[in-house]
Design a protein around this motif. Structure first.
Motif, PDB file in Angstrom:
ATOM      1  N   GLU A   1     -11.953   4.678  -2.640  1.00  0.00           N
ATOM      2  CA  GLU A   1     -12.047   6.083  -2.241  1.00  0.00           C
ATOM      3  C   GLU A   1     -10.540   6.720  -2.981  1.00  0.00           C
ATOM      4  OE1 GLU A   1     -14.022   7.912  -0.885  1.00  0.00           O
ATOM      5  OE2 GLU A   1     -12.909   9.864  -0.818  1.00  0.00           O
ATOM      6  N   ARG A   2      -9.385   5.970  -2.782  1.00  0.00           N
ATOM      7  CA  ARG A   2      -8.276   6.771  -3.568  1.00  0.00           C
ATOM      8  C   ARG A   2      -8.373   6.885  -5.146  1.00  0.00           C
ATOM      9  NH1 ARG A   2      -4.993   2.387  -3.105  1.00  0.00           N
ATOM     10  NH2 ARG A   2      -4.678   2.828  -0.674  1.00  0.00           N
TER      11      ARG A   2
ATOM     12  N   VAL B   1     -10.904   1.700   0.945  1.00  0.00           N
ATOM     13  CA  VAL B   1      -9.877   2.592   0.803  1.00  0.00           C
ATOM     14  C   VAL B   1      -9.543   2.801  -0.816  1.00  0.00           C
ATOM     15  CG1 VAL B   1      -7.578   2.876   1.309  1.00  0.00           C
ATOM     16  CG2 VAL B   1      -8.967   2.279   3.202  1.00  0.00           C
ATOM     17  N   THR B   2      -9.301   1.662  -1.390  1.00  0.00           N
ATOM     18  CA  THR B   2      -8.908   1.684  -2.892  1.00  0.00           C
ATOM     19  C   THR B   2      -9.939   2.322  -3.622  1.00  0.00           C
ATOM     20  OG1 THR B   2      -7.968  -0.554  -2.756  1.00  0.00           O
ATOM     21  CG2 THR B   2      -8.409  -0.089  -4.820  1.00  0.00           C
TER      22      THR B   2
ATOM     23  N   ALA C   1      -2.882  11.049   3.942  1.00  0.00           N
ATOM     24  CA  ALA C   1      -2.120  10.074   2.821  1.00  0.00           C
ATOM     25  C   ALA C   1      -0.711  10.059   3.127  1.00  0.00           C
ATOM     26  CB  ALA C   1      -2.448  10.794   1.432  1.00  0.00           C
TER      27      ALA C   1
ATOM     28  N   GLN D   1       0.833  -1.146   0.086  1.00  0.00           N
ATOM     29  CA  GLN D   1       0.082  -0.129  -0.006  1.00  0.00           C
ATOM     30  C   GLN D   1       1.009   1.208   0.113  1.00  0.00           C
ATOM     31  OE1 GLN D   1      -2.259   0.949   3.650  1.00  0.00           O
ATOM     32  NE2 GLN D   1      -4.025   1.095   2.288  1.00  0.00           N
TER      33      GLN D   1
ATOM     34  N   SER E   1       0.565   4.029  -2.762  1.00  0.00           N
ATOM     35  CA  SER E   1       0.226   5.017  -2.373  1.00  0.00           C
ATOM     36  C   SER E   1       1.223   6.240  -2.925  1.00  0.00           C
ATOM     37  CB  SER E   1      -0.143   5.336  -1.008  1.00  0.00           C
ATOM     38  OG  SER E   1      -1.067   4.407  -0.386  1.00  0.00           O
TER      39      SER E   1
ATOM     40  N   GLU F   1     -12.743  -3.304   4.035  1.00  0.00           N
ATOM     41  CA  GLU F   1     -12.239  -1.794   4.374  1.00  0.00           C
ATOM     42  C   GLU F   1     -11.084  -1.572   3.315  1.00  0.00           C
ATOM     43  OE1 GLU F   1     -10.379  -2.415   8.236  1.00  0.00           O
ATOM     44  OE2 GLU F   1     -12.406  -2.081   9.288  1.00  0.00           O
ATOM     45  N   ARG F   2     -10.173  -2.529   2.962  1.00  0.00           N
ATOM     46  CA  ARG F   2      -9.199  -2.352   1.924  1.00  0.00           C
ATOM     47  C   ARG F   2     -10.121  -1.959   0.481  1.00  0.00           C
ATOM     48  NH1 ARG F   2      -6.936  -7.280   3.283  1.00  0.00           N
ATOM     49  NH2 ARG F   2      -5.152  -6.808   5.063  1.00  0.00           N
TER      50      ARG F   2
END
Length: 505
Positions: free
Chosen positions: A324-325, A321-322, A199, A60, A64, A317-318
């Protein structure tokens, strides 16, 4: 089975007692074995999840940092291109007139905001001839140190009133007795204002460095740094690495780092994420897994259900997050290449599209036209009815322009009341004239603004590819010059660069 009483416990009763103990030991061994297996399964599963979580965090970090570097690079490049375009614009106007250059550009709203940027013209001794704001130089006498007489973009750093500043300069190209420069100064923290603690964390890093790896400006958390050497590989080694992250240790913090040279500018961006800070979250997760493993080891069903629930929860959750990213990246990309008011392509994106069109025309006979449009009387409406009415006028005008041209053509906004249009697959002037006539007619329809009916017109300059120029810069300049000829001719009309050039002979 009745329990034997004391008198009956003799030598003959030892075998039944051993059998009883053996039968009692069987379920204990069985449950002990099952329990041991369950504990092994639980702790093995916990170890697997912990390892996977740590690996996921490391992956990540790499994902990121790539996304953050893409966003930061786009933002910095957009700012640098706008700065360079401003310097070139001042240079162009300065080649046409000797004084009042900045006043002319300010009257036409062609300079960046004064609250952030200061544009100046300085002579060979560093004295300020013109400026959009008072200059607080770091040198005595109100003058800046002499700049090198070299072509291209110059970048210097200096401190003013305890604040680090960046100065961008270009040497004026006109016929002058002594060399002069156009400069643009901005607070260096402008280039790290997009630091996202969510971030990057509290120990992340955003920085601009020069060719010697000296920080022009850097930010970690809320702390700003400047003029500090950064232990980075040499420029050639960075290029050979590509976009592969590597570990650095700067100011006592180990970070996964990406360095990207900005090929058109003498700077590089640096993005770093603290390894220890991210793994600190993994240690908490590790501790939580072991605690849960101990708690749920008493029941097979409970442990299986809990592991399944944790796995699904972590996956969700991942995924969130993915997603949203991804949405955030798409939003940042849209902001980087589109005008926020009209949602049309901006200058950077339009420049890319024009260059792409030039490459596609290589070896082919068909060409295209570049139209430079300026709304007549926009300033009067903006001043009389207010900025909200002016913004509404720009939005409606943008929609009319888009609806007037073909779907394959591109309408973009450069800024203020200036628009550009790329008409593809046109080679004759009469083809362009039909389109510009429709554009002029579309702008003549009244606009309903702030409860009033307002009328404006549009002046259009046209440059043809490849007749008027073979690159984007030349075509934009030619179309801009033709537009000014249309303004001089009474506005509300169209001028071709070739015709305007003949008229000026």
């Amino acid at each position: 089975m009745n329990k034997p009483r004391g008198p009956e416990l003799g030598r003959d009763s030892l075998l039944p007692m051993r059998l009883w103990r053996h039968r009692l030991a069987e379920p204990m061994v069985l449950f002990s074995t099952i329990g041991l297996l369950m504990v092994l399964i639980i702790f093995s599963s916990a170890y697997f999840l912990v390892s996977r979580e740590q690996d996921a965090i490391r992956q990540q970090i790499e994902l990121s940092i790539g996304d953050i570097a893409d966003t930061y690079e786009a933002r910095v490049l957009r700012s640098l291109r706008e700065i360079d375009a401003t310097l070139k614009l001042v240079d162009f106007v300065a080649s046409q007139q000797r004084s009042g250059v900045l006043d002319t550009l300010q009257e036409r709203n062609l300079l960046p905001p004064e609250l952030i940027f200061t544009v100046s013209i300085i002579d060979h001794q560093g004295a300020v001839k013109e400026s959009t704001a008072p200059m607080q130089w770091a040198h005595p006498g109100g003058a800046f140190a002499a700049l090198p007489q070299a072509p291209g973009l110059l970048v210097e750093a200096f401190a003013s009133e305890g604040r680090q500043q960046l100065l961008f300069a270009r040497m004026l190209t006109g016929d002058r007795d002594t060399p002069e420069w156009v400069t643009l100064t901005v607070g260096a923290d402008y280039f790290v204002s997009g630091y996202d603690a969510g971030a990057l964390g509290a120990q992340g890093l955003l920085a601009l460095v020069d060719a010697s790896n000296m920080t022009r400006i850097g930010r970690s958390g809320s702390q700003l740094y400047s003029s500090i050497a950064m232990a980075l590989p040499a420029h050639d080694e960075i290029l050979s690495r590509g976009d592969t992250p590597f570990l650095t240790n700067w100011l006592g913090v180990e970070r996964t780092t990406v360095v990207r040279p900005l090929y058109l500018f003498p700077l590089s961006i640096v993005v770093g994420i603290s390894v220890d800070e991210r793994l600190a979250g993994a240690k908490q997760i590790t501790r939580r897994y072991w605690q849960r493993a101990i708690v749920v080891s008493a029941s097979a069903l409970l442990i299986l259900g809990l592991l399944a629930r944790l796995s699904i929860q972590l996956q969700r959750e991942r995924q969130l997050v993915t997603d949203e990213r991804l949405r955030h990246t798409q939003y940042i990309e849209h902001l980087a290449f589109h005008d926020t008011l009209t949602h049309l392509p901006n200058r950077a994106y339009f420049s890319y599209l024009v260059n792409q069109a030039i490459q596609q025309q290589d070896g082919q006979e068909n060409g295209f036209a570049l139209l430079f449009l300026d709304l007549d009387h926009f300033k009067q409406i903006n001043d009389s009815l207010g900025h909200d009415a002016g913004d509404q006028l720009l939005q409606v005008a943008a929609k009319r322009l888009v609806s007037t041209v073909r779907e394959q053509d591109v309408v973009a906004r450069l800024g203020g009341d200036e628009f550009v249009i790329l008409l593809k697959d046109v080679t004759q002037c009469d083809q362009v004239t039909r389109v510009t006539d429709h554009l002029v007619a579309a702008m003549q329809s009244p606009f309903a603004l702030a409860g009033e009916s307002c009328e404006i017109s549009v002046s259009i300059g046209v440059a043809m590819f490849p007749t008027d120029g073979g690159n984007e810069k030349t075509l934009m300049k030619c179309a801009d010059m033709a537009m000014y000829q249309a303004k001089k001719a009474g506005k509300n009309g169209t001028r071709f660069y070739a015709v305007s050039a003949l008229e000026n002979l």
